[in-house]
Design a protein around this motif. Structure first.
Motif, PDB file in Angstrom:
ATOM      1  N   GLU A 244       0.342   1.927  -7.803  1.00 47.06           N
ATOM      2  CA  GLU A 244      -0.403   2.649  -6.769  1.00 47.06           C
ATOM      3  C   GLU A 244      -0.726   1.741  -5.574  1.00 47.06           C
ATOM      4  O   GLU A 244      -0.542   2.125  -4.425  1.00 47.06           O
ATOM      5  N   GLY A 245      -1.187   0.536  -5.860  1.00 46.36           N
ATOM      6  CA  GLY A 245      -1.597  -0.381  -4.784  1.00 46.36           C
ATOM      7  C   GLY A 245      -0.435  -0.726  -3.870  1.00 46.36           C
ATOM      8  O   GLY A 245      -0.565  -0.689  -2.638  1.00 46.36           O
ATOM      9  N   THR A 246       0.716  -1.032  -4.461  1.00 47.23           N
ATOM     10  CA  THR A 246       1.859  -1.425  -3.629  1.00 47.23           C
ATOM     11  C   THR A 246       2.433  -0.197  -2.913  1.00 47.23           C
ATOM     12  O   THR A 246       2.785  -0.277  -1.734  1.00 47.23           O
ATOM     13  N   SER A 247       2.494   0.951  -3.623  1.00 50.89           N
ATOM     14  CA  SER A 247       3.020   2.168  -2.956  1.00 50.89           C
ATOM     15  C   SER A 247       2.130   2.530  -1.776  1.00 50.89           C
ATOM     16  O   SER A 247       2.610   2.849  -0.685  1.00 50.89           O
ATOM     17  N   ALA A 248       0.821   2.505  -1.990  1.00 49.11           N
ATOM     18  CA  ALA A 248      -0.115   2.877  -0.918  1.00 49.11           C
ATOM     19  C   ALA A 248       0.077   1.953   0.285  1.00 49.11           C
ATOM     20  O   ALA A 248       0.084   2.414   1.432  1.00 49.11           O
ATOM     21  N   PHE A 249       0.261   0.673   0.025  1.00 48.34           N
ATOM     22  CA  PHE A 249       0.463  -0.257   1.138  1.00 48.34           C
ATOM     23  C   PHE A 249       1.727   0.124   1.906  1.00 48.34           C
ATOM     24  O   PHE A 249       1.703   0.227   3.140  1.00 48.34           O
ATOM     25  N   LYS A 256      -5.536   4.935  -4.267  1.00 47.87           N
ATOM     26  CA  LYS A 256      -6.456   5.620  -5.194  1.00 47.87           C
ATOM     27  C   LYS A 256      -6.096   5.121  -6.580  1.00 47.87           C
ATOM     28  O   LYS A 256      -5.174   5.611  -7.223  1.00 47.87           O
ATOM     29  N   PHE A 257      -6.815   4.085  -7.014  1.00 47.74           N
ATOM     30  CA  PHE A 257      -6.418   3.420  -8.256  1.00 47.74           C
ATOM     31  C   PHE A 257      -6.802   4.250  -9.475  1.00 47.74           C
ATOM     32  O   PHE A 257      -7.964   4.658  -9.612  1.00 47.74           O
ATOM     33  N   PRO A 258      -5.840   4.466 -10.382  1.00 52.06           N
ATOM     34  CA  PRO A 258      -6.194   5.194 -11.609  1.00 52.06           C
ATOM     35  C   PRO A 258      -7.014   4.345 -12.582  1.00 52.06           C
ATOM     36  O   PRO A 258      -7.614   4.852 -13.527  1.00 52.06           O
TER      37      PRO A 258
END
Ligand code: COA
Length: 260
Positions: A244-249, A256-258
């Motif tokens: 999630e963190g890398t995709s969001a960047f 939006k961390f699960p």
């Protein structure tokens, strides 16, 4: 769970645990230590709790130490047990939690009180706070990790001076020494801690837990912190939070961390 000596509140991802014996300046008796252990355990196992804040009830004290009235008649064996049990149930326990813990030091943090604050991952103090390890004035040494954690935070010379003189330092000196990260007016103490908690909450809970583990490894006998870092770093790559963190960047959006 109902507590007699503490209050535990949950709001918006943050559990605030307040030691609530203001007439005894929140001194840590056995019952309070057991309740704190239960409350920290409950917060740690609550998936929605992303940060824990520990503070004292009333305006005068965070915690004025272990409850002297409970151990005044102890002998050496009971003394060792008191120290070991306290360290296992509360002080080492808090330091090793996966969930970040902030101590909001709202007044006196003496003896076991400062030791409790030093077990948290970092500390914020109000301007009226006063801190010290006065145990040598009682014929004792700090027994809840104070000789170790104060030395880690301020270095050997300052730690030994504070312990040998049994003196208190004010909030500003604690800031200069690196015992606390911020000093704020008392009425802003909790708001400051919540603001810090909000910043923490925007990051990956899994990565934060891994960071706690790696930093703690530096202070753990038999562990090589660099090796623990390599291992924890590697594990992060297998988490949904990393995805999630890398995709969001890359997608230029807020993550939006699960938390998995
Ligand atoms: N254990 C048990 N009771 C404590 C306590 C402790 N560590 N610290 C404070 N209290 C109690 C006092 O006995 C008093 O109770 P009482 O009203 O029933 O007599 C109450 O809390 C208020 O404390 P008091 O000493 O009257 O307040 P103060 O403003 O005059 O002094 C301190 C504040 C913090 C300087 C003083 O309470 C103190 O020195 N406490 C002990 C600190 C210490 O040595 N801690 C290390 C313990 S290992």
């Amino acid at each position: 769970m109902n507590y007699n000596n503490i209050i535990s509140d949950f709001i918006d991802g943050v559990t605030t645990i307040t030691i609530n014996r203001p007439t005894k300046l929140n001194a840590l008796n056995r019952a309070t230590i057991l309740e704190l252990n239960a409350a920290f355990k409950a917060a740690e196992s609550d998936f929605d709790t992303q940060v824990i804040i520990i503070t004292g009830g009333g305006e005068k004290a965070f915690v004025a130490g272990a409850d002297i009235s409970e151990f005044a008649h102890f002998g050496p064996e009971q003394g060792s047990l008191l120290s070991r049990e306290g360290q296992d149930l509360l002080f080492d326990f808090i330091e090793a939690l996966r969930t970040p813990v902030i101590a909001a030091i709202n007044g006196f943090a003496l003896g076991g009180g400062l030791e409790l604050a030093m077990s948290a991952h970092f500390r914020v103090a109000s301007e009226n706070a006063r801190m010290g390890l006065p145990e040598t004035s009682l014929g004792l040494i700090p027994g809840y990790g104070g000789t170790q954690r104060l030395t880690q935070l301020v270095g050997k010379g300052r730690a030994l001076e504070l312990i040998m003189t049994a003196s208190m330092i004010d909030a500003q000196k604690a800031l200069d020494y690196g015992v606390v990260n911020y000093v704020v007016p008392q009425e802003e103490l909790l708001a400051t801690c919540y603001a810090l908690a909000n910043k923490i909450k925007s990051n990956s809970p899994v990565a934060i837990s891994a960071a706690i583990k790696a930093v703690n490894a530096h202070y753990t006998d038999g562990l090589n912190g660099f090796e623990v870092e390599i291992s924890e770093f590697g594990k992060c790559f297998g988490t949904q939070d990393f995805e999630e963190g890398t995709s969001a960047f890359l997608e230029k959006r807020k993550s939006k961390f699960p938390g998995k």
